[in-house]
Design an enzyme around this catalytic site. Structure first.
Site, PDB file in Angstrom:
ATOM      1  CB  THR A   1      -0.871  -0.114   1.049  1.00  0.00           C
ATOM      2  OG1 THR A   1      -1.843   0.997   0.880  1.00  0.00           O
ATOM      3  CG2 THR A   1      -0.365   0.022   2.581  1.00  0.00           C
TER       4      THR A   1
ATOM      5  CE  LYS B   1      -1.752   1.018  -3.287  1.00  0.00           C
ATOM      6  NZ  LYS B   1      -3.331   1.155  -3.492  1.00  0.00           N
TER       7      LYS B   1
ATOM      8  CG  ASN C   1      -3.418  -4.044  -4.863  1.00  0.00           C
ATOM      9  OD1 ASN C   1      -3.244  -4.988  -5.680  1.00  0.00           O
ATOM     10  ND2 ASN C   1      -4.401  -4.172  -4.289  1.00  0.00           N
TER      11      ASN C   1
ATOM     12  CE  LYS D   1      -1.721  14.226 -11.667  1.00  0.00           C
ATOM     13  NZ  LYS D   1      -1.357  14.456 -10.606  1.00  0.00           N
TER      14      LYS D   1
ATOM     15  CG  MET E   1     -12.151   5.264  -4.615  1.00  0.00           C
ATOM     16  SD  MET E   1     -10.623   4.924  -5.790  1.00  0.00           S
ATOM     17  CE  MET E   1     -11.445   4.976  -7.344  1.00  0.00           C
TER      18      MET E   1
ATOM     19  N   GLY F   1     -15.334   3.973   0.549  1.00  0.00           N
ATOM     20  CA  GLY F   1     -14.481   2.775   0.082  1.00  0.00           C
ATOM     21  C   GLY F   1     -13.972   1.686   0.959  1.00  0.00           C
TER      22      GLY F   1
END
Ligand code: ATR
Length: 273
Positions: free
Chosen positions: A61, A65, A86, A155, A213, A237
Site C-alpha cells: 500500500t 505501490k 498492490n 493529467k 474511495m 471505500g
C-alpha cells in the site's frame, strides 16, 4: 505456516490483517498475515528479505505501490495498466508475480450495492494512482461514457488518452462538466486535507450514485456534501477495501472468500455500526 503481510508506511492502522485473518478462518486456510513498515528507502530490501525468508505473498500500500511495480518479475495485465502493484504472489516456480486488485475491488463493491455500470454515464474525479487503477476494470463493464475530471486538467487528458483504446473515456474540466451522470466516483485525496473536489452542486440529483474511495467512521466530506445536495445512494471505500482484499486472497490461495460477513465485522470493529 504460510506467511503473508502488508507493506506500507505508515501501516499500523491497516485493516488488512483483520480482513485476511477472517478470510482465512472462513475458508479454513492455514496462514498468518502481518504488517511491515520499512523506511521509505528500504522497501526493496525488506521485500527481498520477506520472500527469501519464505513469505508466500504480500499486499503493498501507500507509498510503495509504484515501486513494487518495478520490483516484481512478472506483471498481470491489470497491474501493467495501473502501473502499480498492490498484491504480490510467489508462484510455485519462484516467480514474483505483481497484480493490482484495487479496480476489481471497486467494481465488485459497486455491483454488490446494485449499481449498474453497463450503459451508464460515469464521472471519475481525480487522475492520480487511484484513478489509474480503476479505469480498466470500469471500462470493462461497458459504460456508455466515462468522463475524467481533475484539478490539473492535463493529467486527466493524459489518462483519457492512455485508456481510450479500452472504451469511451474522455477528459473534461470541472467547470465544463455537463450532466446528467449516473455515477460519480471520487478518487481524489481531497478529503485528506478536509477539502472537496470543486464539483458543481447542480450535477447531483436524487437518482445519482455517489462513491467515495475514502472511508471513515463518519461520512467523508464528499459524501456529506453529496447528501446535502440530494444524493440518496452514497457509498464509501470500505467495501472496496474488503473486495480488493478478497481478490488478493483469491490470487494467493485459489479460493474466493465471502465478503458480506467480513465487511459487517469490519464496520463493527471501526465503530460504524
Ligand atoms: P492517489 O494515488 O491516492 O490517487 P495521487 O496520485 O497523489 O494519489 O492523486 C491524488 C489526486 O487527488 C489527484 O488527482 C489530485 O489532483 P491533482 O492532479 O490536481 O493534484 C487530486 N486532489 C488532491 N487534492 C485535491 C483537492 N483539494 N481538490 C481536487 N483534487 C484534489
Amino acid at each position: 505456516m504460510d506467511r503473508y503481510l502488508v507493506f506500507g508506511h505508515p501501516v499500523r492502522h491497516s485493516k488488512s490483517p483483520f480482513i485476511h485473518t477472517l478470510f482465512a478462518r472462513q475458508t479454513q486456510q492455514e496462514l498468518e498475515y502481518g504488517l511491515a513498515e520499512p523506511a521509505v528507502d528500504e522497501f526493496a530490501q525488506a521485500l527481498c528479505t520477506f520472500f527469501d525468508q519464505g513469505g508466500k505473498g504480500c499486499n503493498v500500500t501507500v507509498p510503495f505501490k509504484e515501486q513494487a511495480f518495478t520490483l516484481v518479475d512478472q506483471l498481470s495485465s491489470r497491474a501493467k495498466r495501473a502501473r502499480a502493484v498492490n498484491t504480490i504472489k510467489l508462484t510455485d516456480d519462484g516467480v514474483l508475480l505483481g497484480d493490482n486488485t484495487d479496480g476489481a475491488g471497486l467494481v465488485a463493491d459497486l455491483k454488490s450495492h446494485g449499481v449498474t455500470l453497463a450503459d451508464s454515464r460515469i464521472l471519475l474525479l481525480g487522475a492520480g494512482g487511484a484513478a489509474r487503477g480503476a479505469l480498466a476494470p470500469l471500462l470493462a463493464e461497458l459504460p456508455s461514457e466515462l468522463v475524467i475530471a481533475n484539478r490539473t486538467h492535463t493529467k486527466a487528458q493524459q489518462l483519457a488518452a492512455e485508456f481510450c483504446d479500452l472504451g469511451p473515456v474522455t477528459a473534461q474540466t470541472y467547470e465544463l462538466l455537463a450532466g446528467p451522470f449516473d455515477l460519480v466516483i471520487n478518487s481524489t485525496s481531497a478529503s485528506l486535507q478536509g477539502e472537496l473536489p470543486p464539483l458543481a452542486p447542480g450535477l447531483i440529483h436524487a437518482d445519482i450514485a455517489i462513491y467515495d474511495m475514502m472511508y471513515g467512521a463518519t461520512d467523508t466530506p464528499f459524501i456529506g456534501w453529496a447528501k446535502q445536495h440530494g444524493a440518496r445512494q452514497t457509498m464509501d471505500g470500505l467495501g472496496m477495501l474488503v473486495e480488493q482484499a478478497a481478490e488478493a486472497f483469491t490470487v494467493w490461495r485459489g479460493i474466493r472468500p465471502g465478503t458480506k460477513q467480513v465487511l459487517r465485522e469490519l464496520k463493527r470493529n471501526l465503530g460504524v455500526i
